[in-house]
Every structure is written in structure tokens, then in C-alpha cells.
Design a protein around this motif. Sequence first.
Motif, PDB file in Angstrom:
ATOM      1  N   ARG A   1       0.685  -1.204  -0.106  1.00 49.81           N
ATOM      2  CA  ARG A   1       0.038  -0.033   0.028  1.00 49.81           C
ATOM      3  C   ARG A   1       0.741   1.038   0.031  1.00 49.81           C
ATOM      4  O   ARG A   1       0.559   2.192  -0.673  1.00 49.81           O
ATOM      5  N   ALA A   2       1.771   1.154   0.777  1.00 54.48           N
ATOM      6  CA  ALA A   2       2.908   2.204   0.923  1.00 54.48           C
ATOM      7  C   ALA A   2       3.238   2.842  -0.452  1.00 54.48           C
ATOM      8  O   ALA A   2       3.530   3.735  -0.845  1.00 54.48           O
ATOM      9  N   ARG A   3       3.894   1.614  -1.078  1.00 55.09           N
ATOM     10  CA  ARG A   3       4.428   1.674  -2.419  1.00 55.09           C
ATOM     11  C   ARG A   3       3.313   2.264  -3.354  1.00 55.09           C
ATOM     12  O   ARG A   3       3.719   3.179  -4.238  1.00 55.09           O
ATOM     13  N   LEU A   4       2.037   1.761  -3.436  1.00 54.24           N
ATOM     14  CA  LEU A   4       1.255   2.360  -4.348  1.00 54.24           C
ATOM     15  C   LEU A   4       0.998   3.998  -3.935  1.00 54.24           C
ATOM     16  O   LEU A   4       0.809   4.785  -4.792  1.00 54.24           O
ATOM     17  N   VAL A   5       0.595   4.321  -2.779  1.00 60.95           N
ATOM     18  CA  VAL A   5       0.547   5.695  -2.235  1.00 60.95           C
ATOM     19  C   VAL A   5       1.659   6.651  -2.565  1.00 60.95           C
ATOM     20  O   VAL A   5       1.445   7.749  -3.060  1.00 60.95           O
ATOM     21  N   ARG A   6       2.776   6.012  -2.419  1.00 59.58           N
ATOM     22  CA  ARG A   6       4.128   6.835  -2.926  1.00 59.58           C
ATOM     23  C   ARG A   6       4.207   7.394  -4.402  1.00 59.58           C
ATOM     24  O   ARG A   6       4.786   8.535  -4.756  1.00 59.58           O
ATOM     25  N   GLY A   7       3.317   6.582  -5.246  1.00 60.56           N
ATOM     26  CA  GLY A   7       3.456   6.768  -6.462  1.00 60.56           C
ATOM     27  C   GLY A   7       2.104   6.955  -7.188  1.00 60.56           C
ATOM     28  O   GLY A   7       1.824   6.071  -8.136  1.00 60.56           O
ATOM     29  N   PRO A   8       1.144   7.774  -6.665  1.00 61.92           N
ATOM     30  CA  PRO A   8      -0.395   7.925  -7.065  1.00 61.92           C
ATOM     31  C   PRO A   8      -0.161   8.122  -8.524  1.00 61.92           C
ATOM     32  O   PRO A   8      -1.447   7.530  -9.178  1.00 61.92           O
ATOM     33  N   ALA A   9       0.741   8.660  -9.254  1.00 62.82           N
ATOM     34  CA  ALA A   9       0.732   9.046 -10.787  1.00 62.82           C
ATOM     35  C   ALA A   9       1.003   8.192 -11.618  1.00 62.82           C
ATOM     36  O   ALA A   9       1.218   8.041 -12.739  1.00 62.82           O
ATOM     37  N   GLN A  10       1.785   7.076 -11.003  1.00 64.56           N
ATOM     38  CA  GLN A  10       2.192   6.101 -11.806  1.00 64.56           C
ATOM     39  C   GLN A  10       1.151   5.254 -12.439  1.00 64.56           C
ATOM     40  O   GLN A  10       0.022   5.070 -12.020  1.00 64.56           O
ATOM     41  N   SER A  11       1.727   4.539 -13.674  1.00 62.93           N
ATOM     42  CA  SER A  11       0.526   3.747 -14.360  1.00 62.93           C
ATOM     43  C   SER A  11       0.475   2.432 -13.720  1.00 62.93           C
ATOM     44  O   SER A  11       1.160   2.149 -12.717  1.00 62.93           O
ATOM     45  N   ALA A  12      -0.435   1.625 -13.982  1.00 64.98           N
ATOM     46  CA  ALA A  12      -0.936   0.488 -13.223  1.00 64.98           C
ATOM     47  C   ALA A  12       0.124  -0.531 -13.716  1.00 64.98           C
ATOM     48  O   ALA A  12       0.588  -1.392 -12.755  1.00 64.98           O
ATOM     49  N   ALA A  13       0.858  -0.524 -14.993  1.00 58.86           N
ATOM     50  CA  ALA A  13       1.919  -1.356 -15.166  1.00 58.86           C
ATOM     51  C   ALA A  13       3.032  -1.213 -14.297  1.00 58.86           C
ATOM     52  O   ALA A  13       3.516  -2.242 -13.782  1.00 58.86           O
ATOM     53  N   THR A  14       3.396   0.161 -14.080  1.00 60.00           N
ATOM     54  CA  THR A  14       4.637   0.331 -13.097  1.00 60.00           C
ATOM     55  C   THR A  14       4.267  -0.077 -11.864  1.00 60.00           C
ATOM     56  O   THR A  14       5.246  -0.618 -11.274  1.00 60.00           O
ATOM     57  N   ALA A  15       3.061   0.437 -11.352  1.00 58.88           N
ATOM     58  CA  ALA A  15       2.599  -0.168  -9.856  1.00 58.88           C
ATOM     59  C   ALA A  15       2.605  -1.609  -9.942  1.00 58.88           C
ATOM     60  O   ALA A  15       3.154  -2.129  -8.623  1.00 58.88           O
ATOM     61  N   LEU A  16       2.352  -2.389 -10.709  1.00 58.46           N
ATOM     62  CA  LEU A  16       2.170  -3.927 -10.692  1.00 58.46           C
ATOM     63  C   LEU A  16       3.836  -4.448 -10.581  1.00 58.46           C
ATOM     64  O   LEU A  16       4.114  -5.270  -9.772  1.00 58.46           O
ATOM     65  N   GLY A  17       4.710  -3.608 -11.330  1.00 59.68           N
ATOM     66  CA  GLY A  17       5.949  -4.282 -11.364  1.00 59.68           C
ATOM     67  C   GLY A  17       6.580  -4.042  -9.842  1.00 59.68           C
ATOM     68  O   GLY A  17       7.247  -4.868  -9.241  1.00 59.68           O
ATOM     69  N   HIS A  18       6.349  -2.802  -9.424  1.00 60.17           N
ATOM     70  CA  HIS A  18       6.884  -2.698  -7.737  1.00 60.17           C
ATOM     71  C   HIS A  18       6.271  -3.269  -7.003  1.00 60.17           C
ATOM     72  O   HIS A  18       6.811  -3.866  -5.936  1.00 60.17           O
ATOM     73  N   THR A  19       4.969  -3.723  -7.201  1.00 60.27           N
ATOM     74  CA  THR A  19       4.191  -4.349  -6.129  1.00 60.27           C
ATOM     75  C   THR A  19       4.803  -5.940  -6.157  1.00 60.27           C
ATOM     76  O   THR A  19       4.992  -6.573  -5.310  1.00 60.27           O
ATOM     77  N   ALA A  20       4.793  -6.391  -7.441  1.00 65.23           N
ATOM     78  CA  ALA A  20       5.334  -7.770  -7.511  1.00 65.23           C
ATOM     79  C   ALA A  20       6.824  -7.940  -6.851  1.00 65.23           C
ATOM     80  O   ALA A  20       6.988  -9.009  -6.343  1.00 65.23           O
ATOM     81  N   GLY A  21       7.642  -6.952  -6.869  1.00 65.92           N
ATOM     82  CA  GLY A  21       9.050  -6.901  -6.478  1.00 65.92           C
ATOM     83  C   GLY A  21       8.685  -7.149  -4.774  1.00 65.92           C
ATOM     84  O   GLY A  21       9.489  -7.826  -4.209  1.00 65.92           O
ATOM     85  N   GLU A  22       7.744  -6.284  -4.327  1.00 66.69           N
ATOM     86  CA  GLU A  22       7.714  -6.396  -2.693  1.00 66.69           C
ATOM     87  C   GLU A  22       7.380  -7.729  -2.299  1.00 66.69           C
ATOM     88  O   GLU A  22       7.832  -8.231  -1.447  1.00 66.69           O
ATOM     89  N   VAL A  23       6.290  -8.205  -3.331  1.00 68.07           N
ATOM     90  CA  VAL A  23       5.793  -9.567  -2.723  1.00 68.07           C
ATOM     91  C   VAL A  23       6.955 -10.690  -2.778  1.00 68.07           C
ATOM     92  O   VAL A  23       6.836 -11.653  -1.921  1.00 68.07           O
ATOM     93  N   ALA A  24       7.917 -10.504  -3.876  1.00 70.36           N
ATOM     94  CA  ALA A  24       8.800 -11.618  -3.877  1.00 70.36           C
ATOM     95  C   ALA A  24       9.765 -11.494  -2.928  1.00 70.36           C
ATOM     96  O   ALA A  24      10.552 -12.443  -2.608  1.00 70.36           O
ATOM     97  N   LEU A  25       9.794 -10.504  -1.886  1.00 74.14           N
ATOM     98  CA  LEU A  25      10.835 -10.510  -0.550  1.00 74.14           C
ATOM     99  C   LEU A  25      12.251 -10.593  -0.951  1.00 74.14           C
ATOM    100  O   LEU A  25      12.745 -11.526  -0.445  1.00 74.14           O
ATOM    101  N   LEU A  26      12.616  -9.970  -2.025  1.00 76.87           N
ATOM    102  CA  LEU A  26      14.059 -10.092  -2.752  1.00 76.87           C
ATOM    103  C   LEU A  26      15.100  -9.413  -1.956  1.00 76.87           C
ATOM    104  O   LEU A  26      16.223  -9.789  -2.105  1.00 76.87           O
TER     105      LEU A  26
END
Length: 255
Positions: free
Chosen positions: A73-98
Motif C-alpha cells: 500500500r505504501a508503495r502505491l501511495v508513494r506513486g499515485p501518478a504512476q501507471s498501473a503497469a509500473t505499480a504492478l512491477g513495484h508490487t510484484a517486487g515487494e511480494v517476492a521479498l527479494l
Amino acid sequence: MPKQVDYESRRRRIADAVCRLADEHGPEGVSMRDVAARAQVSLGAVQRCFRTKEEMLLFAVEHVGERLTERVRARLVRGPAQSAATALGHTAGEVALLREEHRAEARVWLAFVAQAAVSEPLADKLRTSYADLQDVFARLIAEAAESAGPSTGNGPGTGNGPGTGNGPGTGNGPGTGDSSVTGKGTAGDDPAGGVPVALDPWREARSLLALTDGLTSHVLIGHLSPEEAQDVLHAHLALLWERLGVTTPVSGRAG
């Protein structure tokens, strides 16, 4: 009210102690007495918060899931103007716990997954966490598809898919038949007849979630480096956006 706030704070403190012990010994090696010592509270305090060890473990799993969800949620809130594609890339990176700072959390999560194979209550809790993450993925994929071109469905971009009224989490459940995305340049062409191929955001979300989960394991055991895992994730997303016709630069990197 102050007493309730203190109670919840204590439960979270105990959950943190459970996670540290589970990282060291696995969930089966966690005892309420050891948790009390690690959390620096009395055994009675632990027992007042949790009646059984299983109840304590279930709360700890939920606690880890909530921390991950909050970061997303914090990642999405920090970039409210980002595209859904960019948001998904960041979100998937968070979920992978890398990232290195999330390595202990990744070990704990996988330890709970392993324990869930023989514990139905624990499995049920994990299924809920995975379903929530999958819903986020599906919504972002559907939004990216909408931005790629007009839809042929009944709602903006996705017909009756996720986030439009009748998709996952809204009453009719996932995969009910109206969540596919088709339209001009949004899902690629069938080589046999040039007809747009339907893309189901929910199915794509399942694939992406399974990939991120697998990458967590591969990094932990040293089969992949974090950088190699990021490249795998980025390549998967790049292929997805190519099929959708999304031209916005995206990245699967969590940094």
C-alpha cells in the motif's frame, strides 16, 4: 480504550518474537515459554493474549501478511501518478521479498508455508493472504489492460472483471466468465485467424503470484541471486505488457 491499545501492541510484540523464533527453529520449535522470554513478557501475559500455541502462530502469520500488505500500500501511495503497469512491477517486487532487509521475513513466510502442509488452520490463513495479494495483482493488470486500448466488455477495460463490480472480492468470486480482456491491441492476435486473444486478469494474477512465490524460495536456497530473480520477474512482466500492448516502461525491480 488505552487498555485495548496496549493489548494489541502486546500481541504484535509477541508476534514479532514468534517470527524471530520461527526463523531460528521453525514454527514447530516455537513454544509459548520461549516466546515469552524473547518478547520480554511473562508467560501469563502470552497466555492471556493467546489461548494456544496454534492461535499464536495463526496471529503471527497474519502479522507477517499485514506487514507485507502495508508495504505494498505504501508503495502505491508513494506513486499515485504512476501507471498501473509500473505499480504492478513495484508490487510484484515487494511480494517476492527479494531485498536483503526482507530475507528473514521471507524465511519465516516459507517456514509457515511448509508447516501449513500439515495444519489446515494455518493453510486457511495463508490462502486468505494469497487471495488478497492475487486480487491486487488482478486489479492492476485489468487497469493496465484498460489503458492499453478500448475494451469489448461491459465495463471500463475489463468487462465484469476484478475491480469493476462483479469480479474477485465483490460477490461473484474469481473466474466467473466475464473477467477476460479483449480489444484493440490489448491481448495480442491469434496467429491462425488474427482474432484478438482474450486475456483474463485473474489468471494472469495467479501466474504472477506463483512466480513471485517461487522466486522467494529460489533466492533463499541460493539457486538464484536477487538480481537474477529480479531479471526473471522483469522478463515475465515485459512479456505480459507486450501481449497487452502496454508501451509504458515498466520494471519488476523492487528498489
